[in-house]
Design a protein around this motif. Sequence first.
Motif, PDB file in Angstrom:
ATOM      1  N   LEU A   1      12.573   5.046   1.254  1.00 13.93           N
ATOM      2  CA  LEU A   1      12.400   3.601   1.197  1.00 13.93           C
ATOM      3  C   LEU A   1      11.559   3.194  -0.007  1.00 13.93           C
ATOM      4  O   LEU A   1      10.779   3.983  -0.538  1.00 13.93           O
ATOM      5  CB  LEU A   1      11.735   3.096   2.483  1.00 13.93           C
ATOM      6  N   THR A   2      11.721   1.942  -0.399  1.00 19.15           N
ATOM      7  CA  THR A   2      10.889   1.342  -1.432  1.00 19.15           C
ATOM      8  C   THR A   2      10.019   0.277  -0.777  1.00 19.15           C
ATOM      9  O   THR A   2      10.098   0.042   0.438  1.00 19.15           O
ATOM     10  CB  THR A   2      11.757   0.695  -2.513  1.00 19.15           C
ATOM     11  N   GLU A   3       9.196  -0.384  -1.580  1.00 23.66           N
ATOM     12  CA  GLU A   3       8.332  -1.435  -1.016  1.00 23.66           C
ATOM     13  C   GLU A   3       9.161  -2.511  -0.327  1.00 23.66           C
ATOM     14  O   GLU A   3       8.828  -2.955   0.784  1.00 23.66           O
ATOM     15  CB  GLU A   3       7.490  -2.059  -2.128  1.00 23.66           C
ATOM     16  N   ASP A   4      10.264  -2.925  -0.946  1.00 20.57           N
ATOM     17  CA  ASP A   4      11.093  -3.988  -0.361  1.00 20.57           C
ATOM     18  C   ASP A   4      11.785  -3.528   0.912  1.00 20.57           C
ATOM     19  O   ASP A   4      11.864  -4.283   1.891  1.00 20.57           O
ATOM     20  CB  ASP A   4      12.137  -4.458  -1.382  1.00 20.57           C
ATOM     21  N   THR A   5      12.288  -2.290   0.924  1.00 24.42           N
ATOM     22  CA  THR A   5      12.995  -1.828   2.118  1.00 24.42           C
ATOM     23  C   THR A   5      12.028  -1.489   3.254  1.00 24.42           C
ATOM     24  O   THR A   5      12.376  -1.617   4.425  1.00 24.42           O
ATOM     25  CB  THR A   5      13.883  -0.612   1.799  1.00 24.42           C
ATOM     26  N   VAL A   6      10.801  -1.058   2.917  1.00 27.72           N
ATOM     27  CA  VAL A   6       9.782  -0.886   3.951  1.00 27.72           C
ATOM     28  C   VAL A   6       9.487  -2.242   4.598  1.00 27.72           C
ATOM     29  O   VAL A   6       9.396  -2.369   5.821  1.00 27.72           O
ATOM     30  CB  VAL A   6       8.485  -0.280   3.365  1.00 27.72           C
ATOM     31  N   LYS A   7       9.350  -3.250   3.761  1.00 26.20           N
ATOM     32  CA  LYS A   7       9.066  -4.597   4.259  1.00 26.20           C
ATOM     33  C   LYS A   7      10.192  -5.079   5.176  1.00 26.20           C
ATOM     34  O   LYS A   7       9.945  -5.617   6.259  1.00 26.20           O
ATOM     35  CB  LYS A   7       8.903  -5.544   3.076  1.00 26.20           C
ATOM     36  N   SER A   8      11.438  -4.876   4.750  1.00 26.71           N
ATOM     37  CA  SER A   8      12.583  -5.321   5.562  1.00 26.71           C
ATOM     38  C   SER A   8      12.683  -4.542   6.866  1.00 26.71           C
ATOM     39  O   SER A   8      12.972  -5.117   7.921  1.00 26.71           O
ATOM     40  CB  SER A   8      13.878  -5.172   4.759  1.00 26.71           C
ATOM     41  N   THR A   9      12.439  -3.230   6.806  1.00 31.73           N
ATOM     42  CA  THR A   9      12.523  -2.399   8.008  1.00 31.73           C
ATOM     43  C   THR A   9      11.458  -2.780   9.015  1.00 31.73           C
ATOM     44  O   THR A   9      11.731  -2.927  10.213  1.00 31.73           O
ATOM     45  CB  THR A   9      12.389  -0.916   7.630  1.00 31.73           C
TER      46      THR A   9
ATOM     47  N   ALA B   1       0.830  -1.205   0.000  1.00 35.16           N
ATOM     48  CA  ALA B   1       0.000   0.000   0.000  1.00 35.16           C
ATOM     49  C   ALA B   1       0.865   1.256   0.000  1.00 35.16           C
ATOM     50  O   ALA B   1       0.564   2.231  -0.710  1.00 35.16           O
ATOM     51  CB  ALA B   1      -0.920  -0.001   1.218  1.00 35.16           C
ATOM     52  N   ALA B   2       1.947   1.257   0.791  1.00 37.98           N
ATOM     53  CA  ALA B   2       2.829   2.422   0.848  1.00 37.98           C
ATOM     54  C   ALA B   2       3.448   2.706  -0.520  1.00 37.98           C
ATOM     55  O   ALA B   2       3.529   3.866  -0.948  1.00 37.98           O
ATOM     56  CB  ALA B   2       3.927   2.196   1.895  1.00 37.98           C
ATOM     57  N   GLN B   3       3.869   1.668  -1.228  1.00 37.69           N
ATOM     58  CA  GLN B   3       4.463   1.862  -2.546  1.00 37.69           C
ATOM     59  C   GLN B   3       3.433   2.381  -3.545  1.00 37.69           C
ATOM     60  O   GLN B   3       3.712   3.293  -4.342  1.00 37.69           O
ATOM     61  CB  GLN B   3       5.056   0.547  -3.057  1.00 37.69           C
ATOM     62  N   ALA B   4       2.218   1.825  -3.481  1.00 36.96           N
ATOM     63  CA  ALA B   4       1.162   2.281  -4.393  1.00 36.96           C
ATOM     64  C   ALA B   4       0.819   3.746  -4.154  1.00 36.96           C
ATOM     65  O   ALA B   4       0.631   4.523  -5.097  1.00 36.96           O
ATOM     66  CB  ALA B   4      -0.077   1.397  -4.226  1.00 36.96           C
ATOM     67  N   MET B   5       0.733   4.146  -2.875  1.00 37.61           N
ATOM     68  CA  MET B   5       0.426   5.541  -2.565  1.00 37.61           C
ATOM     69  C   MET B   5       1.603   6.452  -2.872  1.00 37.61           C
ATOM     70  O   MET B   5       1.419   7.628  -3.216  1.00 37.61           O
ATOM     71  CB  MET B   5      -0.005   5.661  -1.097  1.00 37.61           C
TER      72      MET B   5
END
Length: 282
Positions: free
Chosen positions: A248-256, A127-131
């Motif tokens: 951050l990107t979708e992947d780095t948000v996920k990792s964080t 959702a964060a990446q889409a927004m």
Amino acid sequence: MITNFINSAIDQISLLRLADAVDICIVAVLVYFVLKFIRDSRTARLLKGVIMIIIAVQIVYLFNLHVTSYILSKCAQIGVIALVVIFQPELRRALDQVGKTSLSGWISNETETDTKTMEMIIEVSHAAQAMSNTKTGALIVIEQGADIGPLISAGIKIDGEVSSELLINIFIPNTPLHDGAVIIRDNRITMAACVLPLSQNPHITTELGTRHRAGLGISEESNVAVVIVSEETGTISVAHKGLLTRDLTEDTVKSTLKELLISKADRKQPGRAFNIFGRRGH
């Protein structure tokens, strides 16, 4: 001296009964949960105050200051009641969690919770990446054990599963729920359009707007992870304990979020850290 100490320790261990070992384990578990409660709630500063009062009481007793001793003893009695009132939400939440957890839950609940948490992290990251792609401003607060209810104002109650579609729809501009923060508790969306306390730190860089200040403010007051999407630039950030990880990107948000919310060892936190003083680092 060392030999005598070792022999004395061995003698003491040899006198240890099974009941003593069980007693030590129970005390260790209780201490662990007390320290975890202190870490997850806003008790750190209050704990310092309690320690100072205890030291003051001991000094008063040492010098036989009867009037001061009487006043402090009365304050201590009132303080116990005050602490129960102040931390009533956290205590109620802890007791409710104990009541809902069965014996098997104590054994297997951690793995099940981690699985659900990971599913929630994936949905929030997507959702964060889409927004971010559409420069839709968003503020998502994920609780980590402590109930932040007393810290927020306004808000509309929601009880729904965390999905990227629901989060995106909540933050669509000019809709009833878009202005404010979404609260995620126990891997479910519980509230939307919440007003958060702004950070009062005077050293926050001026490039951060109200949304980021609110995310930093709630992360300073409680143990939460906050995902922030900038409406101006589309930049995704994560706030935790007054620090901001940006760009951050979708992947780095996920990792964080995985690093912050799931207690596993040997994980490397990605992204560039951006603290409240405006310095960037790795």
